[in-house]
Design a protein around this motif. Structure first.
Motif, PDB file in Angstrom:
ATOM      1  N   PHE A 265       3.742  -2.171   4.454  1.00  0.00           N
ATOM      2  CA  PHE A 265       2.782  -1.755   3.416  1.00  0.00           C
ATOM      3  C   PHE A 265       2.706  -0.238   3.288  1.00  0.00           C
ATOM      4  O   PHE A 265       2.163   0.277   2.307  1.00  0.00           O
ATOM      5  N   GLU A 266       3.288   0.508   4.254  1.00  0.00           N
ATOM      6  CA  GLU A 266       3.296   1.969   4.177  1.00  0.00           C
ATOM      7  C   GLU A 266       4.657   2.506   3.724  1.00  0.00           C
ATOM      8  O   GLU A 266       4.960   3.681   3.934  1.00  0.00           O
ATOM      9  N   THR A 267       5.457   1.669   3.087  1.00  0.00           N
ATOM     10  CA  THR A 267       6.765   2.107   2.585  1.00  0.00           C
ATOM     11  C   THR A 267       6.628   3.318   1.675  1.00  0.00           C
ATOM     12  O   THR A 267       7.478   4.220   1.674  1.00  0.00           O
ATOM     13  N   ARG A 280       4.881   0.027  -6.650  1.00  0.00           N
ATOM     14  CA  ARG A 280       4.712  -1.126  -5.763  1.00  0.00           C
ATOM     15  C   ARG A 280       3.241  -1.497  -5.681  1.00  0.00           C
ATOM     16  O   ARG A 280       2.342  -0.722  -6.040  1.00  0.00           O
ATOM     17  N   VAL A 282       0.320  -3.328  -2.909  1.00  0.00           N
ATOM     18  CA  VAL A 282      -0.004  -3.654  -1.521  1.00  0.00           C
ATOM     19  C   VAL A 282      -1.194  -4.597  -1.541  1.00  0.00           C
ATOM     20  O   VAL A 282      -2.159  -4.377  -2.295  1.00  0.00           O
ATOM     21  N   SER A 344       0.453   1.489  -6.610  1.00  0.00           N
ATOM     22  CA  SER A 344       0.795   2.904  -6.495  1.00  0.00           C
ATOM     23  C   SER A 344       0.362   3.640  -7.761  1.00  0.00           C
ATOM     24  O   SER A 344       0.046   3.034  -8.785  1.00  0.00           O
ATOM     25  N   GLN A 350       2.559   5.430  -2.539  1.00  0.00           N
ATOM     26  CA  GLN A 350       1.819   4.645  -1.579  1.00  0.00           C
ATOM     27  C   GLN A 350       0.487   4.165  -2.162  1.00  0.00           C
ATOM     28  O   GLN A 350      -0.410   4.965  -2.405  1.00  0.00           O
ATOM     29  N   GLN A 403       3.464  -5.605   1.342  1.00  0.00           N
ATOM     30  CA  GLN A 403       3.952  -4.861   0.186  1.00  0.00           C
ATOM     31  C   GLN A 403       4.658  -5.796  -0.780  1.00  0.00           C
ATOM     32  O   GLN A 403       5.260  -6.794  -0.382  1.00  0.00           O
ATOM     33  N   GLU A 427      12.226  -4.011   1.112  1.00  0.00           N
ATOM     34  CA  GLU A 427      11.021  -4.379   0.358  1.00  0.00           C
ATOM     35  C   GLU A 427      10.811  -5.890   0.416  1.00  0.00           C
ATOM     36  O   GLU A 427      10.537  -6.533  -0.588  1.00  0.00           O
TER      37      GLU A 427
END
Length: 494
Positions: A265-267, A280, A282, A344, A350, A403, A427
């Motif tokens: 989830f912190e990609t 993206r 989350v 995002s 993020q 994510q 992903e």
């Protein structure tokens, strides 16, 4: 391993994130002979959102496309072959209540397509026969058939679909359901045995360094000294310098040729570090651990469909050993959370979860929160299985943030995307997608064709035995303060 590096020095790869996606890639590239460093901020690997179900056909999700279902089937089979010791082999029942607007007959065409796709995969490679016979991929039951099964006693070790159906037929409120009810060969996964497999496998890899309790601070691109792309060899595309705090809070750094962003989830945090803007979602979710002392039977997993986000949202019962069950309830009072799905922005890749939800991830839950939501999950399940009302809180929730690349919250089959020559982001939405994603990176970067012989391609991982994996998994439950039942093998033994 084959590559274009004339001096034969294996390329180096950094993987940021030690969840199931990152560790699967670490296993895959280590087995191929590459030099791998995996950076994980937590104390151990594969400790994220609640993984409990192998989506071998995607039948939990009526709203996804048939194409996604077939992709999940293929990916799930590959996952079983790579992580065989993580399986709890028992089927899943799909039921549609009267409170849901759906028609159970609508599932039938898709089930038949998935069944034939499974049959074709077996014809292509007998090693794909991991879900039993394709003839038994699914079976339908009308009300009279279930009433007849309710009069039977379940054997100690059920093996047939009928035998697995007996506790459902006995304890469910059949008057609340539409018919037919389907039973499908979608198995369970133990996240603790997945974690144990990953850790034991990587301990065998001399070319893989695992850095836990290590917090990434920044990523810098180190440009190559040779500017002509025609002159560049692998490793001279420009390196990545990763700066991090180690387990003693000392500032460290290292350089690698390739970077895989597997930060879950912190990609978007790593995307922001390197300046790659991505869209993206989350979503924060939780599942709840319960103890049903009165349970003396081997249950299948059970899904009662319902409209997501409403009080009638899907109810999911996942069985483990010793009367322990994991519950999902797709309502805002149980698994879903108000403002728990975030996107995002133009300023950052993020998505930003509300502080109250991030606090759950970093600091855990209060006893009051745990009790309130677990009891709500028990109540939600009890409308379909009345005797389940006797269940009690069995431990702290399994929770985390998931994510979803892009902007479609119903996306379930996803994999990998690339930016530039040596940066990839994993992903994955479901654990079953991880091996295929790693194989796609190997093809994209190193022109390595996807191998169908998964077992021979991963000899160190295949050398693990179930006894050691289960022992390590039980140790992990103790370290993470969960019931050992979540690590113990249940269901059929093959």
């Amino acid at each position: 391993m084959t590559d274009n590096n004339t001096d034969k020095v294996p390329p180096s790869i950094a993987i940021v994130g030690g969840g199931i996606a990152g560790t699967t890639s670490a296993i895959h590239f280590s087995e191929l002979g590459y030099n791998v460093t995996i950076l994980e901020k937590g104390p151990s690997l594969v400790n994220g959102p609640p993984i409990c179900h192998l989506h071998a056909g995607g039948n939990l999700y009526r709203d996804i496309s048939q194409e996604q279902c077939l992709t999940l089937l293929k990916q799930s089979i590959e996952t079983i072959r790579l992580f065989p010791h993580s399986l709890n082999i028992r089927p899943t029942i799909i039921a549609v209540p009267h409170s849901d607007g759906g028609n159970p007959d609508d599932l039938l065409p898709r089930l038949k397509v998935i069944q034939e796709s499974y049959r074709a995969l077996i014809e292509k490679d007998e090693n794909n026969r991991v879900l039993g016979s394709p003839d038994d991929y699914f079976k339908l039951y009308d009300k009279k058939q279930l009433q007849a099964l309710a009069l039977r006693s379940q054997p100690e070790s059920p093996t047939t679909l009928d035998e697995w159906c007996i506790p459902f037929a006995k304890h469910s409120n059949l008057e609340a359901l539409k018919f037919p009810v389907a039973i499908v060969q979608e198995y369970g996964l133990s996240v603790f045995r997945l974690s144990a497999t990953a850790q034991l496998s990587l301990e065998k890899q001399p070319n893989c360094k695992v850095l836990t309790n290590s917090q990434l601070l920044s990523v810098d691109k180190v440009e190559p000294t040779i500017k002509s792309s025609s002159e560049l060899k692998i490793g001279e595309l420009g390196k990545w310098k990763l700066n991090y705090l180690d387990d003693e809070k000392a500032l460290r750094s290292f350089q690698v040729d390739y970077l895989i962003n597997a930060s879950g989830f912190e990609t978007g945090v790593v995307d922001d570090f390197i300046g790659s803007q991505q869209q993206r979602l989350v979503e924060f979710k939780a599942a709840y651990i319960t103890k049903w002392e009165q349970c003396a039977e081997e249950w299948p997993e059970v899904i009662f469909h319902g409209p997501r986000g409403t009080p009638q949202g899907m109810a999911q019962l996942t069985p483990y050993a010793d009367g322990v069950f994991q519950l999902h309830g797709m309502t805002e009072g149980i698994t879903l959370f108000k403002d728990g799905l975030v996107s995002s922005s133009s300023d950052s890749s993020q998505p930003k979860l509300p502080t109250r939800l991030l606090k759950k991830i970093t600091s855990g839950w209060t006893e009051e929160q745990l009790k309130e939501r677990t009891e709500a999950a028990i109540s939600h399940m009890s409308q379909f299985i009345p005797t389940f009302s006797d269940a009690l809180v069995g431990g702290k929730p399994l929770f985390g943030a998931q994510q979803i690349p892009g902007s479609d919250p119903s996306l379930r089959a996803a994999g990998v995307s690339f930016s530039g020559d040596n940066y990839a982001r994993l992903e994955v939405v479901k654990a079953s997608s991880t091996l295929e994603a790693a194989q796609k990176i190997a093809m994209h970067w190193f022109k390595l064709p996807t191998r169908s012989d998964i077992e021979t391609a991963h000899p160190k991982t295949m050398s693990l035995n179930l006894t050691n994996v289960e022992k390590k998994a039980v140790q992990l439950t103790q370290e993470r303060d969960y019931p050992a039942a979540l690590a113990i093998v249940t269901g059929e033994v093959r």
